[in-house]
Design a protein around this motif. Sequence first.
Motif, PDB file in Angstrom:
ATOM      1  N   ILE A   1       2.575  -7.457  -9.566  1.00  0.00           N
ATOM      2  CA  ILE A   1       3.741  -6.972  -8.817  1.00  0.00           C
ATOM      3  C   ILE A   1       4.811  -6.474  -9.787  1.00  0.00           C
ATOM      4  N   ASP A   2       4.953  -7.157 -10.926  1.00  0.00           N
ATOM      5  CA  ASP A   2       5.907  -6.700 -11.936  1.00  0.00           C
ATOM      6  C   ASP A   2       5.535  -5.307 -12.437  1.00  0.00           C
ATOM      7  N   VAL A   3       4.227  -5.068 -12.586  1.00  0.00           N
ATOM      8  CA  VAL A   3       3.769  -3.756 -13.057  1.00  0.00           C
ATOM      9  C   VAL A   3       4.095  -2.676 -12.028  1.00  0.00           C
ATOM     10  N   THR A   4       3.755  -2.921 -10.774  1.00  0.00           N
ATOM     11  CA  THR A   4       3.988  -1.887  -9.759  1.00  0.00           C
ATOM     12  C   THR A   4       5.482  -1.657  -9.528  1.00  0.00           C
ATOM     13  N   ASP A   5       6.291  -2.703  -9.613  1.00  0.00           N
ATOM     14  CA  ASP A   5       7.740  -2.522  -9.488  1.00  0.00           C
ATOM     15  C   ASP A   5       8.271  -1.632 -10.608  1.00  0.00           C
ATOM     16  N   ALA A   6       7.817  -1.883 -11.830  1.00  0.00           N
ATOM     17  CA  ALA A   6       8.267  -1.076 -12.963  1.00  0.00           C
ATOM     18  C   ALA A   6       7.778   0.366 -12.844  1.00  0.00           C
ATOM     19  N   ALA A   7       6.540   0.539 -12.357  1.00  0.00           N
ATOM     20  CA  ALA A   7       6.011   1.895 -12.178  1.00  0.00           C
ATOM     21  C   ALA A   7       6.807   2.648 -11.123  1.00  0.00           C
ATOM     22  N   GLN A   8       7.187   1.977 -10.033  1.00  0.00           N
ATOM     23  CA  GLN A   8       7.992   2.618  -8.994  1.00  0.00           C
ATOM     24  C   GLN A   8       9.337   3.078  -9.547  1.00  0.00           C
TER      25      GLN A   8
ATOM     26  N   VAL B   1       5.989  -3.563  -3.536  1.00  0.00           N
ATOM     27  CA  VAL B   1       5.129  -2.447  -3.919  1.00  0.00           C
ATOM     28  C   VAL B   1       3.807  -2.997  -4.433  1.00  0.00           C
ATOM     29  N   ILE B   2       2.712  -2.593  -3.786  1.00  0.00           N
ATOM     30  CA  ILE B   2       1.389  -3.095  -4.184  1.00  0.00           C
ATOM     31  C   ILE B   2       0.452  -1.968  -4.605  1.00  0.00           C
ATOM     32  N   ALA B   3       0.822  -0.719  -4.342  1.00  0.00           N
ATOM     33  CA  ALA B   3      -0.052   0.411  -4.680  1.00  0.00           C
ATOM     34  C   ALA B   3       0.760   1.691  -4.547  1.00  0.00           C
ATOM     35  N   PHE B   4       0.093   2.830  -4.783  1.00  0.00           N
ATOM     36  CA  PHE B   4       0.770   4.116  -4.700  1.00  0.00           C
ATOM     37  C   PHE B   4      -0.134   5.156  -4.046  1.00  0.00           C
ATOM     38  N   GLY B   5       0.522   6.155  -3.482  1.00  0.00           N
ATOM     39  CA  GLY B   5      -0.163   7.342  -3.002  1.00  0.00           C
ATOM     40  C   GLY B   5       0.511   8.556  -3.619  1.00  0.00           C
TER      41      GLY B   5
ATOM     42  N   GLN C   1      -0.581  10.181 -20.608  1.00  0.00           N
ATOM     43  CA  GLN C   1      -0.169   8.923 -21.248  1.00  0.00           C
ATOM     44  C   GLN C   1       1.283   8.556 -20.913  1.00  0.00           C
ATOM     45  N   ALA C   2       1.804   9.051 -19.784  1.00  0.00           N
ATOM     46  CA  ALA C   2       3.206   8.781 -19.446  1.00  0.00           C
ATOM     47  C   ALA C   2       3.441   7.308 -19.114  1.00  0.00           C
ATOM     48  N   ILE C   3       2.524   6.679 -18.391  1.00  0.00           N
ATOM     49  CA  ILE C   3       2.725   5.299 -17.941  1.00  0.00           C
ATOM     50  C   ILE C   3       2.774   4.307 -19.111  1.00  0.00           C
ATOM     51  N   PRO C   4       1.824   4.304 -20.051  1.00  0.00           N
ATOM     52  CA  PRO C   4       1.938   3.324 -21.147  1.00  0.00           C
ATOM     53  C   PRO C   4       3.181   3.533 -22.011  1.00  0.00           C
ATOM     54  N   LYS C   5       3.665   4.772 -22.090  1.00  0.00           N
ATOM     55  CA  LYS C   5       4.902   5.008 -22.846  1.00  0.00           C
ATOM     56  C   LYS C   5       6.097   4.389 -22.103  1.00  0.00           C
ATOM     57  N   ALA C   6       6.122   4.578 -20.789  1.00  0.00           N
ATOM     58  CA  ALA C   6       7.265   4.092 -20.006  1.00  0.00           C
ATOM     59  C   ALA C   6       7.192   2.599 -19.754  1.00  0.00           C
ATOM     60  N   LEU C   7       5.979   2.048 -19.637  1.00  0.00           N
ATOM     61  CA  LEU C   7       5.793   0.630 -19.314  1.00  0.00           C
ATOM     62  C   LEU C   7       5.142  -0.083 -20.504  1.00  0.00           C
ATOM     63  N   SER C   8       5.739   0.082 -21.663  1.00  0.00           N
ATOM     64  CA  SER C   8       5.141  -0.450 -22.891  1.00  0.00           C
ATOM     65  C   SER C   8       5.123  -1.974 -22.923  1.00  0.00           C
TER      66      SER C   8
END
Length: 620
Positions: free
Chosen positions: A113-120, A209-213, A162-169
Amino acid sequence: MAITPQWKDELRARITLSTLVMRSVKLTRAGREWKGCCPFHDEKTPSFYVNDQKQFYHCFGCGAHGDAISWMVDQQGLQFMDAVKELAASAGMEVPAPDPAMARRAEARASLIDVTDAAQAFYVASLAAPGGRVAREYLERRGFSAAVCREFGFGWAPDDRQAIPKALSQFGEDMLEGAGMRAANDQGERYDRFRGRVMLPIQDARGRVIAFGGRILDKRDGVAKYLNSPDTELFDKGRTLYNLHRAAPAARQSGRVVVVEGYMDVIALANAGIADAVAPLGTALTEMQLELLWRMVDAPVLCFDGDAAGQRAAMRAIARALPLLAPMRSLNIVRLPAGLDPDDLIKAQGKAAMERLLASPANLIDTLWEFERDAQPLATPEAKAGLKARLMAHVETIADPEIKGLYRRELSDRFSAFAYPPRPPRPAFQPGQRQPWRGGSPPPPPGLSESARVQLSGMMAGGQRQGLLTAVIAGLTRFPQEINRHAEALSSLARLDREAASLIESLFELAETLDSRGLSAICSAQGHPAPPADIRYAFLDEGNDPGAACEELAEAVSLLVERPALEAALAATISRFDSDPEGSFAEQNRLRTQLTAVEERLKAFGRRKASQSATDDNAA
């Protein structure tokens, strides 16, 4: 350690139910209880009561009843365990873990959940950044207001592998992949699953937030228009409904929940002020999703496009729902004009047009009947028999015996009315009137013979049925190829009418020896039932057209079978009057109306045959 009844009792004891309910319902003191307007149905006079001593709520209007846990499930739309956890947190209690493995999975879910919150948060920031301009322009063209974009959490996934690993390092690759944010190809290269797409968060019943579309902006060959997260520890697409956490409170106010095909349809409706809409996520409705819908309302409204694909989607949903039907649990169906989705309809005709469609949906059985009736041409007896077989195959999937019986009767009635429509009665003969004559010299004006008058009087008095049965048996010995066609109907008649049973059983026993080419229709030592001496029917007349005679024979069989079936149904309905007076009374009225119609058909049939008999007597 499992959640025991004793643990739940302790949880209830620590919760003041009225305080919990008053978070969303206005209550006033009424003696030792609290009362207010029920949140589960629309009412103006309070009939909803909360009793803190007994730890339950009850509505005398709609029957809603439960404790603190069921309140969180039914009114807040939470899953059972989520409701227990939320109540336990407020009561200062530890929720016992079922076992160490389950505890580890719960911990892993919390981390994801921490990951999906940060991704949102990253996607929302990307939409507002200069790189999100093209996505913002797309949303403006769709007519989505800024408020709706904020409410639904629109974002933008940059076209960067590679945008996500840069933003959610702060999260490792395993966690990013476990949350569905990253994927790997056959060469082991890892990349962002969502790239160059307008992003929407998919949330659970608690709004987490549990997933994305994601939706692409421009059509590209080989690229899916919509892309959802894969199933993860957080996300099971077959158990999730998009927008459920917003639609559930709105549905409690409107008494309705609308199911559309995709999440962009949900947002288009919300943009127009229709807040009680949800959508499945890339699949047909599942059994679990139907259960979630039925927790909110008795008959969710499924809204499909009016084209062939929309029809097929509606039938897939109906097929899933039939085995799960229960008293006061069904579906309603709205079909949009062909070529239009909800957004198109609202833009072209306004919100009022959409509301009009939602206010007058078709029910499940009407949709099922119309779909199967229109599925293929019904120009031949074989095609009509196929229609009945398809309808009965659907009926057999229904688990509830009472509903199965009612569906079988209703669909059988519709099929009979469609396949065997009553023929218009021939004009009654008047003395001095010439009858139409197909060839040769017209006969002299006939009079009604004494034997015909006696026969007609007997028919009008209702005594024609036994003679009709004997004539039908005789007709089937003349046309043995018709026995299989009417075997099911005659078997039903034999079960309901003991007097008819022996005659019908004799016919079936001799059926294997029937030979329409012989001098006698039944070639056996036992002989066959003789035609009634005092009644004449066209299907017994050697000179008549065989096709017309067989159709008249079919009409006679239908008349024979319908009356005892209706009488048996009426008796069963009367027997349950004490347990269900209102339903029994309504069903009795419906069955008596059908019985009257059958009686009129039977009398018309008898009058027609008597008139023909009189004409033949005078012609002779």
